[in-house]
Structures are given as structure tokens and as C-alpha cells.
Design an enzyme around this catalytic site. Structure first.
Site, short mmCIF file in Angstrom:
data_model
loop_
_atom_site.label_atom_id
_atom_site.label_comp_id
_atom_site.label_asym_id
_atom_site.label_seq_id
_atom_site.Cartn_x
_atom_site.Cartn_y
_atom_site.Cartn_z
CG HIS A 1 -0.26 0.28 2.53
ND1 HIS A 1 0.73 -0.47 3.23
CD2 HIS A 1 -0.20 1.43 3.30
CE1 HIS A 1 0.85 0.03 4.16
NE2 HIS A 1 0.57 1.34 4.30
C1 UD1 Z 1 -2.05 5.80 5.26
C2 UD1 Z 1 -0.60 6.56 5.89
C3 UD1 Z 1 0.39 5.58 5.84
C4 UD1 Z 1 -0.10 4.16 6.43
C5 UD1 Z 1 -1.44 3.77 6.00
C6 UD1 Z 1 -1.89 2.61 6.71
C7 UD1 Z 1 -0.19 8.96 5.36
C8 UD1 Z 1 0.22 9.94 4.66
N1 UD1 Z 1 -0.12 7.99 5.04
O1 UD1 Z 1 -1.63 5.60 3.97
O2 UD1 Z 1 1.70 5.83 6.27
O3 UD1 Z 1 0.92 3.16 6.31
O4 UD1 Z 1 -2.31 4.94 6.21
O5 UD1 Z 1 -2.88 1.84 5.96
O6 UD1 Z 1 -0.93 9.15 6.67
N2 UD1 Z 1 -9.07 4.77 1.36
C9 UD1 Z 1 -10.42 4.14 1.35
N3 UD1 Z 1 -10.63 3.89 2.70
C10 UD1 Z 1 -10.35 4.15 3.71
C11 UD1 Z 1 -8.92 4.65 3.95
C12 UD1 Z 1 -8.46 5.15 2.58
O7 UD1 Z 1 -11.07 3.72 0.46
O8 UD1 Z 1 -10.70 3.81 4.88
C13 UD1 Z 1 -8.52 4.86 0.07
C14 UD1 Z 1 -9.04 6.37 -0.45
O9 UD1 Z 1 -8.92 6.15 -1.85
C15 UD1 Z 1 -7.70 7.04 -0.20
C16 UD1 Z 1 -6.44 6.25 -0.17
O10 UD1 Z 1 -6.96 4.92 0.25
O11 UD1 Z 1 -7.50 8.24 -1.00
C17 UD1 Z 1 -5.40 6.62 0.52
O12 UD1 Z 1 -5.78 6.64 1.71
P1 UD1 Z 1 -4.91 7.63 2.89
O13 UD1 Z 1 -5.41 7.85 4.27
O14 UD1 Z 1 -4.76 9.19 2.30
O15 UD1 Z 1 -3.53 6.95 2.75
P2 UD1 Z 1 -3.13 5.40 3.00
O16 UD1 Z 1 -2.61 5.01 1.70
O17 UD1 Z 1 -4.29 4.70 3.71
N1 UDP Z 2 -3.87 -5.54 9.04
C1 UDP Z 2 -5.04 -6.04 9.10
N2 UDP Z 2 -5.70 -6.39 8.19
C2 UDP Z 2 -5.24 -6.55 6.86
C3 UDP Z 2 -3.86 -5.90 6.77
C4 UDP Z 2 -3.13 -5.42 8.03
O1 UDP Z 2 -5.43 -6.06 10.42
O2 UDP Z 2 -6.02 -6.94 6.05
C5 UDP Z 2 -2.94 -4.98 10.43
C6 UDP Z 2 -1.62 -5.60 10.50
O3 UDP Z 2 -1.62 -6.74 11.27
C7 UDP Z 2 -0.88 -4.53 11.22
C8 UDP Z 2 -1.41 -3.16 10.78
O4 UDP Z 2 -2.85 -3.63 10.00
O5 UDP Z 2 -0.89 -4.52 12.26
C9 UDP Z 2 -0.65 -2.76 9.25
O6 UDP Z 2 -1.26 -1.54 8.87
P1 UDP Z 2 -0.68 -1.10 7.28
O7 UDP Z 2 0.08 -2.11 6.61
O8 UDP Z 2 -1.88 -0.47 6.93
O9 UDP Z 2 -0.09 0.27 7.90
P2 UDP Z 2 1.62 0.30 8.23
O10 UDP Z 2 2.09 -0.50 9.45
O11 UDP Z 2 2.37 0.36 7.15
O12 UDP Z 2 1.55 1.94 8.61
#
Ligand code: UD1
Ligand code: UDP
Length: 363
Positions: A205
Site C-alpha cells: 500500500h
Molecule cells: C496512510 C498513511 C500511511 C499508513 C497507512 C496505513 C499517510 C500519509 N499515510 O496511508 O503512512 O501506512 O495509512 O494503512 O498518512 N481509502 C479508502 N478507505 C479508507 C481509507 C483510505 O477507500 O478507509 C482509500 C482512498 O481512496 C484514499 C486512499 O485509500 O484516497 C489513501 O488513503 P490515505 O489515508 O490518504 O493514505 P493510506 O494509503 O491509507
Molecule cells: N492488518 C489487518 N488486516 C489487513 C492488513 C493489515 O489487520 O488486512 C494490520 C496488520 O496486522 C498491522 C497493520 O494492519 O498491524 C498494518 O497496517 P498497514 O500495513 O495499513 O500500515 P503500516 O503499518 O504500514 O503503517
């Protein structure tokens, strides 16, 4: 009084041991949720499974460009903090929610506690690196998971008396919830229905991987190629950001049509822990998943060129391969024959308790 500010899946998971301890010790706290994540299986499912109280405030910020998202958070968090007057604001990790929470509090002269301080990838092109570095520099309590993280902070001139090495709360969350998962009928029957043969678990992601068409193309091609070489299924709980990009770049169907690849929606923590624990190998670009793989003694290959979790590589639990196919294949061979004997570098699973005791001066 403490206000906990959170917004994304990993923050809910990693703050859950602290929230549980606050409840156990009857300490007054409020949860402010920015709703950076809002889809049910990126948000609510974790409150339910981890038995957390509902947030006191839902700010409904949602998705957006960095400036827009962070700006809206600043405006809305400030309103709440002006009303609540907490003594301390606690944030965890490196998301936009974390930077917005810490910055708002610091401008209002409220003390900031940063859980998971001192991580550095040394790659300033990552939004997370900017968020975590800025947050560390405006924090009053810096909870570093390891000595390595503490040294990063000292090198940047942060005063030693603000830094506490306490391990990472992900150990608390992983160990506590794995026990629950292994006795949870729903999680077990889901696992049995999906993991009917040996498999690699894949998550992807990171913006630098999935927003860049060329790089995503290469990574997906590598994944498709390894299905021709190894007799393992690939289970892929897909992050919404990644699904959106794969559809946009016409790559989604190529994965979907491959019989060895099983794309599923993101799953709750209990199901995900079972998928991690029983995987032959984990392929990921997630921070938390690198840590959990290391804790659960499942070999990990990280689809990035760097990591802010170098401890996982140092103990032999993780190899970085970026988008390089040859490195990926070599690393799969190494990791599949690896003895799973490394020690977990992230602490003893009591980080939540240690953090609370320090913040509230409990001896
Ligand atoms: C964010 C964090 C990243 C973290 C990740 C955990 C920042 C800059 N990035 O990235 O560090 O690793 O969360 O998962 O803060 N979306 C949905 N539903 C949701 C959330 C997001 O559909 O509940 C989709 C939307 O299209 C959105 C895209 O995901 O535009 C990105 O979401 P965003 O919160 O901006 O960043 P993440 O990639 O989730
Ligand atoms: N995770 C989860 N379900 C999923 C994928 C990830 O519960 O389908 C959990 C995972 O165990 C970990 C956390 O989400 O604790 C990691 O989140 P993510 O990879 O979105 O973010 P990051 O750690 O890179 O910020």
C-alpha cells in the site's frame, strides 16, 4: 487528562494496548478519531475486535491531498483540544493524523507524547519520514521502541531526558490478540476456508510503490512471475489505495485472473494474525507487518528499498528487495529454508504499561 488522537488502521491497533491499560487503571482519557481511515474494514472493525471504546470525537476528515487532509485535521483537532484542555496529547506512528495531532497540541502548548518515536528510513521522499521526524521534534515524551531508534533521536539533537526506550506496543497487540484469534471460531473458520494450501501472504500500500505506475507494474509482474516458479498460493488482502491504483492502471484483472492469487478485502486483526502466523512467507511494504512477521517468527521480504525497521533485517527476519525480481527470487529461496530462530527486537509485550507508568508517573 490525556487525549489520544488516532486516525488509521495501524494507529488503532498499536494504541489499543495503551487504551486498554488506561481503562484498567481508571485513568481519564478521550479518543479523538480523525477518520483518516473510514471504510468499515479499515476502521470500525478494529474498535469492535479490540474491544475499544467508541471515539469521543469523530472528525470525519477522510481522504484528500496531503495539504487538504492535514489542514482539515489541524482546524478540527484544535476545536476539540480547546474544548477539552487535555494535559497531554498522545499520537502513535507517522501518518498525517500523527503530524496534525502533534502540531495542533504543540501550538496550544499541550504536551505531546509520541509512541514509536525515532524511526527513520532516511528517505525524505516518503511522507511518513517527514511526519515522524517533525513529530519527534515537537514531542515532550518520545517513546522509542529500540536503542537504535533512540540513537536516531540523539543524533538529531533531541535531549536524552525526553526519550524512553520501551519496546513497541505492536508486541503487546500481537501476543494478546493472537491468543484470542486462535480461539475465535469466526477467525478460524475464515482461515480454514481460505488457507487450504501453503501460501505466501502479500500486502502492498506504500504510496511510493502503488502510486507510481511503472514501479507498481514491475512489482505486480514480479508477483505474477513468482506464481510460475513456486508452488504456493498468494493471499492478498488488498488495501483500498492499492485496489484503486490497480484498477486505474488496468492491472487488477491480471492479478484477479491468476488462479494462484487470492485477492480479498482487508480483514480484521484476528483473521490477519492467523494469516500471518501460518504463512510460509510474508511479502509486504507495510511497517507494522514487517514487525509482526518478526515477532511471529515468519520470514519476511520487504518490497521496498529501505526500512525504518532495520532491526528486523539485523536479526535475520527480513530482507529488502524493492522492485528487483532477481533479488526477490534469491530472497524467497533464502527465506524458505531459513531456521526461524531469531529474537524479537521490539520488547517484551509490556510497552503499553511502561508508557502509561511514565506518562502518569506511576511507580
Ligand atoms: C496512510 C498513511 C500511511 C499508513 C497507512 C496505513 C499517510 C500519509 N499515510 O496511508 O503512512 O501506512 O495509512 O494503512 O498518512 N481509502 C479508502 N478507505 C479508507 C481509507 C483510505 O477507500 O478507509 C482509500 C482512498 O481512496 C484514499 C486512499 O485509500 O484516497 C489513501 O488513503 P490515505 O489515508 O490518504 O493514505 P493510506 O494509503 O491509507
Ligand atoms: N492488518 C489487518 N488486516 C489487513 C492488513 C493489515 O489487520 O488486512 C494490520 C496488520 O496486522 C498491522 C497493520 O494492519 O498491524 C498494518 O497496517 P498497514 O500495513 O495499513 O500500515 P503500516 O503499518 O504500514 O503503517
Amino acid at each position: 487528562m490525556i487525549n489520544i488522537i488516532l486516525g488509521t488502521r495501524p494507529e488503532i491497533i498499536k494504541l489499543s494496548p495503551i487504551i486498554r491499560k488506561l481503562e484498567e487503571k481508571n485513568i481519564d482519557f478521550k479518543i479523538i478519531h480523525t477518520n483518516q481511515h473510514y471504510s468499515k474494514n479499515m476502521d470500525k472493525i478494529f474498535f469492535e475486535e479490540l474491544n475499544l471504546p467508541n471515539p469521543d470525537y469523530n472528525l470525519n476528515i477522510g481522504s484528500g491531498n496531503h495539504g487538504e487532509q492535514t489542514g482539515k485535521m489541524l482546524i478540527n483537532i484544535e476545536k476539540v483540544l480547546l474544548k477539552e484542555h487535555p494535559d497531554i496529547v498522545m499520537v502513535q506512528g507517522d501518518t498525517n493524523t500523527v503530524l496534525a495531532g502533534a502540531l495542533t497540541a504543540s501550538k496550544l502548548k499541550i504536551k505531546v507524547a509520541h509512541v514509536e518515536a525515532g524511526l527513520r528510513s532516511f528517505d525524505k521522499s516518503m511522507p511518513e519520514e517527514i511526519n515522524r521526524t517533525l513529530t519527534d521534534h515537537i514531542s515532550d515524551y518520545l517513546f522509542a521502541p529500540t536503542e537504535n531508534a533512540k540513537n536516531n533521536l540523539l543524533r538529531e539533537g533531541i535531549k536524552e531526558n525526553k526519550i524512553y526506550v520501551v519496546g513497541n506496543t505492536i508486541v503487546d497487540a500481537t501476543l494478546e490478540n493472537l491468543k484470542i484469534a486462535e480461539n475465535n471460531d469466526k477467525a478460524i473458520s475464515f482461515f480454514n476456508s481460505i488457507a487450504d494450501e501453503d501460501y505466501f501472504l502479500l500486502t502492498l500500500h506504500r504510496a511510493e510503490n502503488v502510486d507510481n505506475k511503472e514501479r507498481l507494474f514491475k512489482i505486480i509482474k514480479n508477483i505474477l512471475d513468482i506464481t510460475k516458479i513456486y508452488d504456493y498460493k498468494i493471499i492478498f488482502p488488498i488495501h483500498p489505495r492499492t485496489k484503486k491504483r490497480l484498477l486505474e492502471f488496468n492491472l487488477y484483472d491480471r492479478l484477479k485472473n491468476n488462479k494462484k492469487i487470492k485477492i480479498i478485502e482487508p480483514v480484521g486483526y484476528l483473521k490477519f494474525l492467523l494469516l500471518e502466523k501460518n504463512a510460509s512467507l510474508i511479502l509486504t511494504d507495510s511497517g507494522g507487518v514487517q514487525e509482526e512477521a518478526c515477532i511471529l517468527r515468519v520470514p519476511c521480504i520487504t518490497l521496498r528499498d529501505n526500512t525504518e525497521r532495520p532491526e528486523t533485517v539485523e536479526v535475520g527476519a527480513n530482507i529488502l528487495v524493492g522492485d528487483n525480481k532477481d533479488k526477490l527470487i534469491k530472497s524467497i529461496d533464502i527465506m524458505l529454508s531459513k531456521k526461524r530462530l531469531w529474537n524479537n527486537p521490539f520488547g517484551d509485550g509490556k510497552s503499553g504499561e511502561k508508557i502509561i507508568n511514565i506518562v502518569f508517573d506511576i511507580r
